[in-house]
Write an enzyme that holds these catalytic residues in place. Sequence first.
Site, PDB file in Angstrom:
ATOM      1  CG  MET A 198      -1.986  -0.944   1.309  1.00 48.08           C
ATOM      2  SD  MET A 198      -3.429  -1.063   2.415  1.00 48.08           S
ATOM      3  CE  MET A 198      -2.580  -1.079   3.921  1.00 48.08           C
ATOM      4  CB  SER A 224      -2.943   1.894  -1.602  1.00 48.01           C
ATOM      5  OG  SER A 224      -3.418   2.647  -0.290  1.00 48.01           O
ATOM      6  CB  SER A 225      -8.259   3.398  -1.725  1.00 51.51           C
ATOM      7  OG  SER A 225      -7.663   3.794  -0.538  1.00 51.51           O
ATOM      8  CB  ILE A 245      -0.104   6.875   4.712  1.00 50.43           C
ATOM      9  CG1 ILE A 245       0.785   7.449   6.004  1.00 50.43           C
ATOM     10  CG2 ILE A 245       0.750   5.971   3.787  1.00 50.43           C
ATOM     11  CD1 ILE A 245       1.354   6.193   6.735  1.00 50.43           C
ATOM     12  N   GLY A 247      -1.795   9.776   0.191  1.00 54.49           N
ATOM     13  CA  GLY A 247      -2.836  10.273  -1.066  1.00 54.49           C
ATOM     14  C   GLY A 247      -3.826   9.067  -1.560  1.00 54.49           C
ATOM     15  CB  SER A 248      -4.088   5.528  -0.387  1.00 58.00           C
ATOM     16  OG  SER A 248      -2.667   5.108  -0.871  1.00 58.00           O
TER      17      SER A 248
HETATM   18  C1  LIG Z   1      12.351  10.809  -6.467  1.00 59.45           C
HETATM   19  C2  LIG Z   1      11.402  10.478  -5.429  1.00 59.45           C
HETATM   20  C3  LIG Z   1      11.560   9.292  -4.590  1.00 59.45           C
HETATM   21  C4  LIG Z   1      10.532   8.738  -4.051  1.00 59.45           C
HETATM   22  C5  LIG Z   1      10.573   7.423  -3.257  1.00 59.45           C
HETATM   23  C6  LIG Z   1       9.305   6.750  -3.197  1.00 59.45           C
HETATM   24  C7  LIG Z   1       8.469   6.875  -1.850  1.00 59.45           C
HETATM   25  C8  LIG Z   1       7.388   6.844  -1.802  1.00 59.45           C
HETATM   26  C9  LIG Z   1       6.409   6.573  -2.449  1.00 59.45           C
HETATM   27  C10 LIG Z   1       5.016   6.761  -1.793  1.00 59.45           C
HETATM   28  C11 LIG Z   1       3.618   6.554  -2.515  1.00 59.45           C
HETATM   29  C12 LIG Z   1       2.649   6.786  -1.530  1.00 59.45           C
HETATM   30  C13 LIG Z   1       1.288   6.398  -2.150  1.00 59.45           C
HETATM   31  C14 LIG Z   1       0.140   6.402  -1.692  1.00 59.45           C
HETATM   32  C15 LIG Z   1       0.291   5.501  -0.215  1.00 59.45           C
HETATM   33  C16 LIG Z   1      -0.877   5.527   0.639  1.00 59.45           C
HETATM   34  O1  LIG Z   1      -1.639   6.518   0.991  1.00 59.45           O
HETATM   35  N1  LIG Z   1      -1.227   4.381   1.169  1.00 59.45           N
HETATM   36  C17 LIG Z   1      -2.348   4.234   2.260  1.00 59.45           C
HETATM   37  C18 LIG Z   1      -1.708   3.292   3.281  1.00 59.45           C
HETATM   38  O2  LIG Z   1      -2.920   3.030   4.288  1.00 59.45           O
END
Ligand SMILES: CCCCCC/C=C\CCCCCCCC(=O)NCCO
Length: 580
Positions: A198, A224-225, A245, A247-248
């Site tokens: 996620m 992720s949703s 967490i 933007g999911s």
């Molecule tokens: C050049 C930038 C490098 C970035 C490295 C990647 C790091 C993080 C990516 C995060 C992607 C987050 C997407 C959403 C996650 C979310 O909200 N999950 C919900 C969990 O309950």
Amino acid sequence: MTTLTIWDWEVEKYPLQVGVGVIIGGWTFVKLVNYFLQRSKLKSARVRKRAECKQAKQVLEDQIKQRNISKEVVEEITNLSLSELQSKLKDGTLDVLDVLHAYQAKALECDEKTNCIIEPFKEAEEWAASVKENVSKDSPLFGVPVSLKENYGVEGYDSVYGMSVLIGKPSHEDSVIGQVLRSQGAIPYVRTNVPQTMISWDCSNPVFGATKNPHDTTRTPGGSSGGECALLAGQGSILGFGSDIGGSLRIPSNMCGTYGFKPTVGRLSAKGTHGCTKGQQIVRAAYGPLARDVDGLVTAMKALLVPLMFKLDPTVNPLPFRTEVFEDNRKLKIGWYDNDGWFTPPPCMQRGVAIAKAKLEAMGHTLVPWKPPNATLGAELYVRAMFSDKCETINEMLRYDTLDVCFMIQYTMANIYWPLRRFLVFILHYLMPSLSTGLKAIAGCDSAYDFWNLAVAAEDYRKMVIEDWQSHDLDAVISPGFGCPAIPLKTPALATSAVSYTTIFNVLNFPAGSLPVTKVNAADTANMKDYPTIDLAHKTVKKGMVGAEGLPVNVQCITLPWHEEQCLRVMKDLETALKA
Ligand SMILES: CCCCCC/C=C\CCCCCCCC(=O)NCCO
């Protein structure tokens, strides 16, 4: 006496070397055997789990066939808005079971196209019967079918989020949100797919495969949703629940043209939900609704912000929904930005903000340019916090697992050997500065001392942004819904930097909602010729924009912490203006 030889060695002459060799060889052999045994155990678990979920869908499909419910009835019911559905359930024009059956049928149809569902709840009929019997027709969600992201704990069901090691470890109780929803008359009927870990904005995993975007099945639904939003966009759900967490709730809303709302952490309960970053307390996951209109989000918030939730989870802020703030018609001062200075969004996303700005101005609000200062620091803090354990929690869980393409880049970047990382950070600083920043930040923290300093830096950043916001006397802010619209499947990991538009409001812990404002048009794609290709992320988005016409474009509305009602009010104003 014969001499024991290994190749042409006389063993007796080198007892120490042979001893060490046997120990190392034996240890390696045992480790290798164990590795392959564990992997094959996980593979069997995946095969078994997939088969179980397929079987559960088949059982439901057979029941649907037996029920003989016509396609027209299914369409008629699933095309109703949430408020229309609520009133028909309340006045008895529609029966709770008929509504459930229509949504079950439509959900399976969506699943066929997009692989958005993990499994149906076998108990849905039983729950519907109990709602009919025990819940008042005046309850806000009386008879409303709801879909749940797979990380919402439900007694007897595994929350796997694409990690094979979690298969066969069912939850022992329902999440608090699930319990309150049921007490308000809602009927959970399906659970939806997510990306492995996620921590990705794509939606695929080695257990259940990839979910596709219903607007173009060659593209990601976002994550992720993602399963939730693909289902909502296909009319297979009227109200869903997810987590955010980074933007999911908002990213897949942007990709699928649906509505999502991330409250301040602690406004809605996280109790009984799952995820692999629970130990990381600098940026915490928020839980919230996904819907087909703003009223859907408001209905969900009202239904959840009730004494039962405050009792089941006394750690949440016991603040009921403030209808007077939501219904207030005072004209507001709203900041807007269409480029955060870290990642350049394509023209369609900037046009989305321009449309929203014009609509809100036409309603009498004052729009002023404003953006969160130092988005680069915001992005850096986010990545450092998320990987502050040096990815160890996830590494441990994935040790014998198959790595999904949606997490491969994050995993590789987090696990690069430190001398190589230092070298790459140095070189990339001159070639691709944002990649260099990301690579440095994803190394996480070296000690508890380092982690404390990170917590202080995040706190200072929040303070600085709030001061800047207040010095401009803002009531709310609008921004692009994300760094880009839906791009082809398997490519989001190459464009992780686009997450800065959503992750910043997780670092800041501000409520933020996402709603559709327009669709990509031919002029937007033609304007891509001047789009920068400074790094892999921008290149990936530029390539992904080819053939993107018709895809949804969302904007985000943001307010200060605990001002959820005001955020929803701005979303409602914008939706009203767009529909006028
Ligand atoms: C050049 C930038 C490098 C970035 C490295 C990647 C790091 C993080 C990516 C995060 C992607 C987050 C997407 C959403 C996650 C979310 O909200 N999950 C919900 C969990 O309950």
